[in-house]
Design an enzyme around this catalytic site. Structure first.
Site, short mmCIF file in Angstrom:
data_model
loop_
_atom_site.label_atom_id
_atom_site.label_comp_id
_atom_site.label_asym_id
_atom_site.label_seq_id
_atom_site.Cartn_x
_atom_site.Cartn_y
_atom_site.Cartn_z
N THR A 88 0.88 -1.18 0.00
CA THR A 88 0.00 0.00 0.00
C THR A 88 0.92 1.23 0.00
OG1 THR A 88 -0.14 -0.37 2.39
CG2 THR A 88 -2.09 -0.90 1.10
N THR A 130 -10.56 -0.87 4.62
CA THR A 130 -11.21 -2.18 4.78
C THR A 130 -12.65 -2.11 4.27
OG1 THR A 130 -9.82 -2.48 6.73
CG2 THR A 130 -11.67 -4.02 6.47
N ARG A 164 2.40 -5.95 12.39
CA ARG A 164 3.16 -5.01 13.23
C ARG A 164 4.57 -5.51 13.49
NH1 ARG A 164 -0.58 -4.84 18.43
NH2 ARG A 164 -0.50 -2.57 18.47
N LYS A 217 -2.57 1.15 13.67
CA LYS A 217 -1.31 0.83 13.00
C LYS A 217 -0.61 2.10 12.51
CE LYS A 217 2.04 -0.79 10.83
NZ LYS A 217 2.50 -1.94 10.16
N ARG A 224 6.56 6.60 16.14
CA ARG A 224 8.01 6.37 16.00
C ARG A 224 8.63 7.45 15.09
NH1 ARG A 224 11.50 2.74 17.88
NH2 ARG A 224 13.11 1.85 16.53
N HIS A 255 16.49 10.83 32.89
CA HIS A 255 15.22 11.21 33.52
C HIS A 255 14.25 10.03 33.42
CE1 HIS A 255 11.29 13.04 34.05
NE2 HIS A 255 11.90 14.09 34.60
N CYS A 271 7.88 1.52 5.73
CA CYS A 271 6.73 1.67 6.64
C CYS A 271 6.71 3.04 7.28
CB CYS A 271 6.81 0.62 7.74
SG CYS A 271 7.12 -1.02 7.11
N1 SAJ Z 1 15.58 4.91 13.21
C1 SAJ Z 1 16.34 5.97 13.66
N2 SAJ Z 1 16.46 6.17 15.02
C2 SAJ Z 1 15.86 5.32 15.91
C3 SAJ Z 1 15.09 4.25 15.44
C4 SAJ Z 1 14.97 4.07 14.08
O1 SAJ Z 1 16.90 6.75 12.88
O2 SAJ Z 1 16.04 5.56 17.12
C5 SAJ Z 1 15.44 4.71 11.75
C6 SAJ Z 1 16.03 3.39 11.26
O3 SAJ Z 1 17.43 3.49 11.08
C7 SAJ Z 1 15.27 3.18 9.98
C8 SAJ Z 1 13.89 3.74 10.30
O4 SAJ Z 1 14.07 4.58 11.43
O5 SAJ Z 1 15.85 3.91 8.92
C9 SAJ Z 1 12.83 2.71 10.58
O6 SAJ Z 1 13.36 1.65 11.35
P1 SAJ Z 1 12.56 1.00 12.57
O7 SAJ Z 1 13.40 -0.07 13.16
O8 SAJ Z 1 12.08 2.03 13.50
O9 SAJ Z 1 11.23 0.41 11.91
P2 SAJ Z 1 10.89 -0.56 10.65
O10 SAJ Z 1 10.54 0.31 9.49
O11 SAJ Z 1 11.93 -1.58 10.44
O12 SAJ Z 1 9.56 -1.29 11.22
C10 SAJ Z 1 8.47 -0.49 11.69
C11 SAJ Z 1 8.06 -1.02 13.08
N3 SAJ Z 1 7.14 -0.07 13.71
C12 SAJ Z 1 7.36 0.38 14.97
O13 SAJ Z 1 8.32 0.07 15.64
C13 SAJ Z 1 6.32 1.30 15.52
C14 SAJ Z 1 7.40 -2.39 12.95
O14 SAJ Z 1 6.90 -2.84 14.21
C15 SAJ Z 1 6.25 -2.32 11.92
O15 SAJ Z 1 5.60 -3.58 11.77
C16 SAJ Z 1 6.88 -1.93 10.59
O16 SAJ Z 1 7.41 -0.60 10.74
C17 SAJ Z 1 5.78 -1.98 9.53
O17 SAJ Z 1 5.78 -2.96 8.75
O18 SAJ Z 1 4.91 -1.11 9.52
#
Ligand code: SAJ
Length: 423
Positions: A88, A130, A164, A217, A224, A255, A271
């Site tokens: 999507t 949906t 997720r 979702k 994040r 903190h 994502c």
């Molecule tokens: N990143 C940072 N700083 C951080 C954390 C992440 O720069 O402190 C960056 C990573 O390097 C990366 C991006 O963010 O480039 C995304 O990475 P990620 O590990 O945060 O997430 P994804 O894209 O691998 O997976 C996310 C997850 N969502 C959340 O944690 C809320 C996962 O649980 C979801 O299922 C997935 O998206 C999805 O399919 O939607």
């Protein structure tokens, strides 16, 4: 609670989510028919192999195919439950959600639907998707009744159950994460809970409907994104104020109610850099913070490139006999996050490919997770190992905090560390 067992499940879309999900049901000895429009993916899976990278997935798929519980096809076949896990993406500068794959999947399964079937949308979707899927199915099958027409008494049950799982930990998180189950009626939700209970040990939390499940979702990934944007913004402020952002975050995180995330070269993957736009496009006037966070994270790779240019200018000024042509640059990491080989929407890849164009023959790339180093996107870059990058480069650009880099001493020369590895 719906007790009837599922004997045959169909998963539409055998990508990063669909294939692991299909394999998981099959590992519980349920017949699974996977459907994908890509004939190469279908034949690879039928040979017991996989076309994507995810730890432990190859083993589970290999066993499931060998034991006859999983097979892949191009044209959908009848089943008791259909899970749709297709892309999507968004389209255009307005970042409008593109539901064409969901629509195509709905059209493809409609001819084989039977009364009593359950259809689940797993793809991350804008609010209302949906219900749109239910309408496409109803349009194609006027002989069956759907929840939007007949409520709990309908022939077909429909729910949104967003995936997720974290890339790199999919096989574990599929089992242990809680699931949000947003059925169009309580009967739909009950049936969906029964389906996921075959392998999910986390809670199956029933939402009041698919719209709130869709929004849940999108909220998770936007939460994040906003928090990463905060960290990225701090890193830019700190650079201006000559403060070490890594030390700052460590101090602030002492903190009890503060947990700042880590800055980086930008946000990648398919994502977090996409899903917040689904909220923005549905409620543009009310989603200013979410939109700004996207913009901050999207601008970060450009900020890194500007910093690099300043560093290069300093180097050339301090060594007037040299020109940019004889400067060697080493980039550490191209994946979109640590310890994976996934390059999708990777800010590191974006930076590396721009620099490869600017430093032909002089750009070294160290990427321990990439087996196939023939990457057209990286063009003129030369893959090398850590030792030789340390020895040859004048400027060292740390882009991904892979575990192989964490234990290393900083190289000699000029360092631009976007991940705090050598901080
Ligand atoms: N990143 C940072 N700083 C951080 C954390 C992440 O720069 O402190 C960056 C990573 O390097 C990366 C991006 O963010 O480039 C995304 O990475 P990620 O590990 O945060 O997430 P994804 O894209 O691998 O997976 C996310 C997850 N969502 C959340 O944690 C809320 C996962 O649980 C979801 O299922 C997935 O998206 C999805 O399919 O939607």
């Amino acid at each position: 609670m719906s007790k009837k067992k599922f004997r045959r499940i169909s998963v539409i879309g055998l990508g990063y989510i669909g294939l692991p999900t299909a394999a998981m049901f099959a590992s519980r000895k349920i017949e699974v028919v996977g459907v994908d429009v890509n004939p190469d993916a279908v034949s690879t899976i039928n040979e017991g192999r996989i076309h994507i990278v995810e730890p432990d997935l190859d083993m589970v798929v290999g066993a499931a195919v060998k034991e006859g519980y999983l097979r892949a096809v191009i044209i959908p076949e009848p089943a008791e439950a259909f899970l749709i896990a297709v892309p999507t993406p968004f389209q255009g500068d307005d970042h409008e959600p593109d539901l064409s794959y969901v629509k195509a999947a709905s059209r493809a399964i409609a001819p084989v639907l039977k009364a009593g079937n359950l259809v689940i949308l797993e793809s991350t979707s804008p609010v209302g998707a949906t219900e749109a899927m239910a309408d496409w199915l109803a349009e194609a099958r006027p002989d069956l009744s759907f929840p939007q027409q007949e409520g709990a008494a309908s022939d077909i049950r429909i729910a949104h159950c967003p995936e997720r799982v974290l890339p790199g930990k999919v096989m574990q998180e599929l089992i242990t994460n809680d699931r949000v189950i947003g059925g169009m009626t309580s009967v739909c939700s009950e049936r969906a809970v029964a389906l996921y209970r075959t392998f999910v040990t986390g809670d199956c939390v029933v939402a009041s409907g698919p719209r709130v499940a869709e929004m849940a979702k999108l909220t998770e990934n936007s939460f994040r994104d906003v928090n990463i944007a905060f960290a990225n913004e701090l890193s830019m402020i700190c650079s201006e104020l000559q403060i070490d952002v890594w030390e700052l975050i460590q101090l602030a995180n002492r903190h009890p109610r503060v947990q700042v995330l880590q800055p980086g070269p930008g946000v990648g993957g398919h994502c977090i850099a996409v899903d917040p736009w689904f909220i923005v496009s549905s409620a543009p006037d009310s989603s200013k913070l979410i939109k700004t966070a996207r913009i901050v994270n999207d601008l970060k790779p450009h900020w890194v490139l500007n910093k690099f240019d300043q560093m290069l200018a300093d180097l050339l000024q301090s060594e007037p006999s040299r020109t940019a042509r004889d400067v060697t640059v080493a980039c550490y990491g191209v994946a979109f996050k640590p310890d994976i080989d996934d390059l999708r929407e990777s800010p590191a890849l974006n930076i590396v490919s721009i620099l490869a164009g600017r430093f032909p023959g002089k750009l070294l790339v160290v990427e321990p997770n990439l087996e196939d180093q023939d990457q057209p996107a990286i063009g003129h870059a030369n893959f090398t190992d850590l030792k030789s990058a340390y020895a040859k480069a004048d400027i060292h650009l740390m882009l991904v905090d892979h575990r192989e880099f964490l234990a290393t001493e900083p190289p000699a020369g000029r360092i631009l560390d976007t991940r705090g590895v050598w901080a």
